[in-house]
Write an enzyme that holds these catalytic residues in place. Sequence first.
Site, PDB file in Angstrom:
ATOM      1  N   GLY A  11       0.889  -1.116  -0.043  1.00 15.90           N
ATOM      2  CA  GLY A  11       0.074   0.058   0.031  1.00 15.90           C
ATOM      3  C   GLY A  11       0.908   1.277  -0.171  1.00 15.90           C
ATOM      4  N   ASN A  13       1.666   3.348  -2.695  1.00 10.49           N
ATOM      5  CA  ASN A  13       1.024   4.209  -3.402  1.00 10.49           C
ATOM      6  C   ASN A  13      -0.431   4.616  -3.014  1.00 10.49           C
ATOM      7  OD1 ASN A  13       2.442   4.812  -5.977  1.00 10.49           O
ATOM      8  ND2 ASN A  13       2.372   2.634  -6.424  1.00 10.49           N
ATOM      9  N   LYS A  64     -16.806 -14.346 -10.545  1.00 15.37           N
ATOM     10  CA  LYS A  64     -16.188 -13.072 -10.570  1.00 15.37           C
ATOM     11  C   LYS A  64     -17.231 -11.984 -10.453  1.00 15.37           C
ATOM     12  CE  LYS A  64     -12.606 -10.272 -12.929  1.00 15.37           C
ATOM     13  NZ  LYS A  64     -11.576 -10.485 -13.535  1.00 15.37           N
ATOM     14  N   MET A  89      -3.862  -6.580  -7.665  1.00 15.19           N
ATOM     15  CA  MET A  89      -3.271  -7.717  -8.444  1.00 15.19           C
ATOM     16  C   MET A  89      -4.384  -8.607  -9.002  1.00 15.19           C
ATOM     17  SD  MET A  89      -0.250  -6.863  -8.294  1.00 15.19           S
ATOM     18  CE  MET A  89       0.579  -8.266  -9.147  1.00 15.19           C
ATOM     19  N   ARG A  90      -5.227  -8.033  -9.599  1.00 14.45           N
ATOM     20  CA  ARG A  90      -6.446  -8.898  -9.975  1.00 14.45           C
ATOM     21  C   ARG A  90      -7.168  -7.909 -11.381  1.00 14.45           C
ATOM     22  NH1 ARG A  90      -9.029 -12.915  -8.223  1.00 14.45           N
ATOM     23  NH2 ARG A  90      -7.733 -12.473  -6.079  1.00 14.45           N
ATOM     24  N   LEU A  91      -7.377  -8.817 -12.497  1.00 12.85           N
ATOM     25  CA  LEU A  91      -8.063  -8.228 -13.658  1.00 12.85           C
ATOM     26  C   LEU A  91      -9.358  -7.569 -13.170  1.00 12.85           C
ATOM     27  CD1 LEU A  91      -6.952 -10.601 -16.445  1.00 12.85           C
ATOM     28  CD2 LEU A  91      -6.113  -8.209 -16.224  1.00 12.85           C
ATOM     29  N   VAL A  92      -9.557  -6.494 -13.700  1.00 15.57           N
ATOM     30  CA  VAL A  92     -11.065  -5.775 -13.528  1.00 15.57           C
ATOM     31  C   VAL A  92     -12.018  -6.474 -14.362  1.00 15.57           C
ATOM     32  CG1 VAL A  92     -12.636  -3.869 -13.393  1.00 15.57           C
ATOM     33  CG2 VAL A  92     -10.163  -3.940 -12.436  1.00 15.57           C
ATOM     34  N   ASN A 106      -4.983   2.868 -13.713  1.00 10.44           N
ATOM     35  CA  ASN A 106      -3.800   2.017 -12.878  1.00 10.44           C
ATOM     36  C   ASN A 106      -2.568   2.489 -13.127  1.00 10.44           C
ATOM     37  OD1 ASN A 106      -2.867  -0.464 -11.781  1.00 10.44           O
ATOM     38  ND2 ASN A 106      -2.289  -1.121 -13.831  1.00 10.44           N
ATOM     39  N   HIS A 108       1.656   1.147 -13.363  1.00  8.91           N
ATOM     40  CA  HIS A 108       2.215   0.017 -13.694  1.00  8.91           C
ATOM     41  C   HIS A 108       3.819   0.086 -13.883  1.00  8.91           C
ATOM     42  CE1 HIS A 108       2.966  -4.212 -15.231  1.00  8.91           C
ATOM     43  NE2 HIS A 108       3.974  -3.673 -16.082  1.00  8.91           N
TER      44      HIS A 108
END
Length: 200
Positions: A11, A13, A64, A89-92, A106, A108
Amino acid sequence: MTIAVFASGSGTNFERLVQVSREERWLVPIVVLICDQPGAHVLKRADRLGVPSYVFSPKAFETKAAYEQAVYDVLRRHDVTWIVLAGYMRLVGPTLLDAYPNRIVNIHPSLLPAFPGKNAVGQALAHGVKVTGVTVHFVDEGMDTGSIIAQRAVDVSETEDEHSLTAKIQAVEHELYPHIVRQLTEEETTKSDIVERAVT
């Protein structure tokens, strides 16, 4: 209008975003943290900063879509209009993407499209690049494939290791991300408006 931050890990950021938003008195405040990892250190940061946090374990949901619907119900209660991913760490999926079109961003740790996905710093070192960096981008259904909003370069020295390069990249993230998030949320910048593309 408010901001939700999604995070899965330590956390750093998230904390920087909250600190800057309070120091600069953002018009669109950060009001909630969403976390998908029970016990993640970011939850301690949220507690210390006085930001309400919610933990949703994906394993507790059959699909999901059900997981994201539960998240969305919380976001609606907090009048969230922007989602900011900070080490999430999960695709939306479609449930949130459809609810927040062009309002999920996001950060990266690479100059996308180079080194998407996990361990971007390690990927950069393995490839022996001389320059890597940071990318802020809109989120779509892919893995770090959304439209680029801003980029900053980070030089890679010959003696660099993963720890030192990560520290250099995080320093850039902590300066760039709050700046871009504030511009996006306060100026209602849309996907067609490039806020900044500074590769130096």
